[in-house]
Design a protein around this motif. Sequence first.
Motif, short mmCIF file in Angstrom:
data_model
loop_
_atom_site.label_atom_id
_atom_site.label_comp_id
_atom_site.label_asym_id
_atom_site.label_seq_id
_atom_site.Cartn_x
_atom_site.Cartn_y
_atom_site.Cartn_z
N ILE A 1 -60.50 -101.89 88.33
CA ILE A 1 -59.38 -102.55 88.70
C ILE A 1 -58.46 -101.81 89.72
CG2 ILE A 1 -57.35 -104.00 87.75
CD1 ILE A 1 -59.30 -104.12 85.21
N LYS B 1 -52.42 -98.91 73.70
CA LYS B 1 -51.76 -100.24 74.41
C LYS B 1 -50.82 -100.86 73.87
CE LYS B 1 -54.81 -100.05 77.85
NZ LYS B 1 -54.37 -99.70 79.35
N LYS C 1 -64.23 -89.75 94.57
CA LYS C 1 -64.05 -91.09 94.53
C LYS C 1 -62.97 -91.74 95.12
CE LYS C 1 -65.38 -93.04 90.42
NZ LYS C 1 -65.22 -93.11 88.98
N TYR D 1 -57.36 -96.33 71.53
CA TYR D 1 -57.35 -97.51 72.66
C TYR D 1 -56.11 -98.60 72.35
CZ TYR D 1 -58.41 -100.53 76.69
OH TYR D 1 -58.46 -101.22 77.76
N SER E 1 -59.34 -94.78 91.82
CA SER E 1 -60.81 -94.42 92.27
C SER E 1 -61.85 -95.20 91.78
CB SER E 1 -60.70 -92.85 91.89
OG SER E 1 -60.47 -92.83 90.53
N VAL F 1 -52.55 -97.92 86.15
CA VAL F 1 -53.72 -98.75 85.91
C VAL F 1 -54.89 -97.61 85.24
CG1 VAL F 1 -55.96 -100.25 86.78
CG2 VAL F 1 -53.59 -100.16 87.69
N GLY G 1 -55.48 -94.54 88.79
CA GLY G 1 -56.79 -95.00 88.51
C GLY G 1 -57.32 -95.85 89.96
N LYS H 1 -58.46 -89.37 89.14
CA LYS H 1 -58.92 -87.94 88.82
C LYS H 1 -59.99 -87.15 89.56
CE LYS H 1 -61.75 -87.74 85.33
NZ LYS H 1 -62.32 -88.02 84.03
N GLN H 2 -60.75 -87.98 90.04
CA GLN H 2 -61.90 -87.10 91.18
C GLN H 2 -61.87 -87.60 92.41
OE1 GLN H 2 -65.94 -87.92 89.23
NE2 GLN H 2 -64.89 -89.46 87.49
N ASN I 1 -54.88 -85.04 87.57
CA ASN I 1 -55.64 -85.27 86.23
C ASN I 1 -54.60 -85.56 85.12
OD1 ASN I 1 -57.11 -85.07 83.78
ND2 ASN I 1 -58.38 -83.64 84.48
N LEU I 2 -54.42 -86.99 84.62
CA LEU I 2 -53.59 -87.10 83.72
C LEU I 2 -53.66 -86.75 82.45
CD1 LEU I 2 -53.29 -91.06 84.88
CD2 LEU I 2 -51.63 -89.26 85.20
N THR J 1 -66.37 -103.50 84.98
CA THR J 1 -66.18 -102.10 85.42
C THR J 1 -66.90 -101.18 84.52
OG1 THR J 1 -64.22 -101.96 83.84
CG2 THR J 1 -63.75 -102.91 85.90
N THR K 1 -63.34 -107.33 82.21
CA THR K 1 -63.55 -107.39 83.80
C THR K 1 -64.89 -106.39 83.95
OG1 THR K 1 -61.13 -107.49 84.22
CG2 THR K 1 -62.38 -106.70 85.84
P1 NAP Z 1 -62.57 -97.79 85.05
O1 NAP Z 1 -63.48 -98.51 86.00
O2 NAP Z 1 -63.24 -96.98 84.08
O3 NAP Z 1 -61.44 -96.94 85.82
C1 NAP Z 1 -60.59 -96.07 85.31
C2 NAP Z 1 -59.78 -95.41 86.16
O4 NAP Z 1 -58.91 -94.58 85.45
C3 NAP Z 1 -60.49 -94.61 87.41
O5 NAP Z 1 -59.83 -94.52 88.54
C4 NAP Z 1 -60.19 -93.12 86.73
O6 NAP Z 1 -60.31 -92.06 87.56
C5 NAP Z 1 -58.95 -93.38 85.97
N1 NAP Z 1 -58.70 -92.23 85.11
C6 NAP Z 1 -59.35 -91.97 83.96
N2 NAP Z 1 -58.92 -90.96 83.35
C7 NAP Z 1 -58.17 -90.04 84.22
C8 NAP Z 1 -57.45 -88.96 84.06
N3 NAP Z 1 -57.51 -88.18 83.39
N4 NAP Z 1 -56.44 -88.72 85.32
C9 NAP Z 1 -56.32 -89.62 86.30
N5 NAP Z 1 -57.10 -90.80 86.42
C10 NAP Z 1 -57.85 -91.01 85.32
O7 NAP Z 1 -61.78 -98.71 84.16
P2 NAP Z 1 -61.05 -100.13 84.31
O8 NAP Z 1 -61.92 -100.95 83.44
O9 NAP Z 1 -60.87 -100.61 85.87
O10 NAP Z 1 -59.78 -100.21 83.56
C11 NAP Z 1 -58.63 -100.18 84.38
C12 NAP Z 1 -57.14 -100.43 83.38
O11 NAP Z 1 -57.54 -101.67 82.81
C13 NAP Z 1 -57.13 -99.55 82.04
O12 NAP Z 1 -55.94 -99.25 81.63
C14 NAP Z 1 -58.03 -100.40 80.96
O13 NAP Z 1 -57.63 -100.11 79.74
C15 NAP Z 1 -57.66 -101.75 81.58
N6 NAP Z 1 -58.23 -102.83 80.82
C16 NAP Z 1 -59.77 -102.89 81.39
C17 NAP Z 1 -60.35 -104.12 80.93
C18 NAP Z 1 -61.69 -104.42 81.28
O14 NAP Z 1 -62.58 -105.22 80.88
N7 NAP Z 1 -62.44 -103.45 82.49
C19 NAP Z 1 -59.74 -104.98 80.02
C20 NAP Z 1 -58.52 -104.66 79.38
C21 NAP Z 1 -57.89 -103.72 80.00
P3 NAP Z 1 -61.62 -91.23 88.09
O15 NAP Z 1 -62.59 -92.40 88.57
O16 NAP Z 1 -61.36 -90.40 89.19
O17 NAP Z 1 -62.27 -90.84 86.84
#
Ligand code: NAP
Length: 261
Positions: A38, A183, A62, A179, A35, A113, A33, A58-59, A84-85, A215, A213
């Motif tokens: 977090i 987790k 990015k 989700y 790209s 992540v 994650g 994945k992308q 691609n996971l 995002t 957070t």
């Molecule tokens: P985000 O900005 O949406 O980023 C998600 C990341 O996961 C991106 O880098 C994306 O890659 C990658 N990803 C998604 N599908 C994928 C796949 N099939 N193969 C490879 N990579 C993949 O999310 P985030 O908020 O930073 O979340 C990061 C972690 O924190 C997650 O595990 C989430 O559950 C956890 N979390 C977040 C929050 C919050 O409030 N943001 C709260 C609690 C927990 P691409 O960009 O290349 O598609």
Amino acid sequence: MSTAATGAGPQDAARAYVPAADSHAGRVILVTGASDGIGQALALALARQGATVALLGKQQRKLTRTYDRIVAAGGPQPALLPFNLETAAAPEYEALAQALEREFGRLDGLAHVAGILGDLSPVEQYDVPTWCKVLHVNLTAAFITTRTLLPLLRRSQDASIVFTSSTVGRTGRAYWGAYAVAKFGVEGLMQVLAHELSGTTRIRVNSVNPGPTRTAMRRQAYPAEDPATLPEPAAVLAPYLYLLGPASAGVNGLAVDCRPA
Ligand code: NAP
């Protein structure tokens, strides 16, 4: 498992951690994650602390932006791993391990992540294919990645695996469906692995709940929320940096919350 798993000490140390210069120098750490959100902030911070970071996302477009930012900041040259996971099968995982082995010969850290939200929906109406996809990307792919890379982690003098959890992965909440369930599974995987690897390896295993957070995923879950009320990804990294570096030596099986509940 270390007694640290139940003590308040390492929780506080993880939240309050401020890394010294070059705290992660010489370490090779894979971040999934990397790209966006977090994971991207973590990759940039690890590189700033001297780590060589393997960037998985994945992308490719990015992911390349994260790579360019690390290089522009003068960090150690990262490795770029578009992956691609959701769709990867055994040959892709094997190729991933081989590429890391060729390039580095070992891994000192693995930070899971990457994640997807899926639907927010009552269980009764939850779309079955979406359920399967979320369980696969958020839980099963993290298991396969870990299983594939354990031989490289075993070669480190001090290896650390960190899983990313969520508030709804520790207490269930209506409509969070696959989700939340994934987790909960991540927490279970962390505990099983921490127990299995303690004593016989130098690998420790812990989880981090970043909490709300700013995002793309958070925006998807709460479209009406003002993002300015949330911390930026760079503000939730202390526990990740603590657990992925030598400061947390011996901490195993700990579930950290970035902020007190
Ligand atoms: P985000 O900005 O949406 O980023 C998600 C990341 O996961 C991106 O880098 C994306 O890659 C990658 N990803 C998604 N599908 C994928 C796949 N099939 N193969 C490879 N990579 C993949 O999310 P985030 O908020 O930073 O979340 C990061 C972690 O924190 C997650 O595990 C989430 O559950 C956890 N979390 C977040 C929050 C919050 O409030 N943001 C709260 C609690 C927990 P691409 O960009 O290349 O598609």
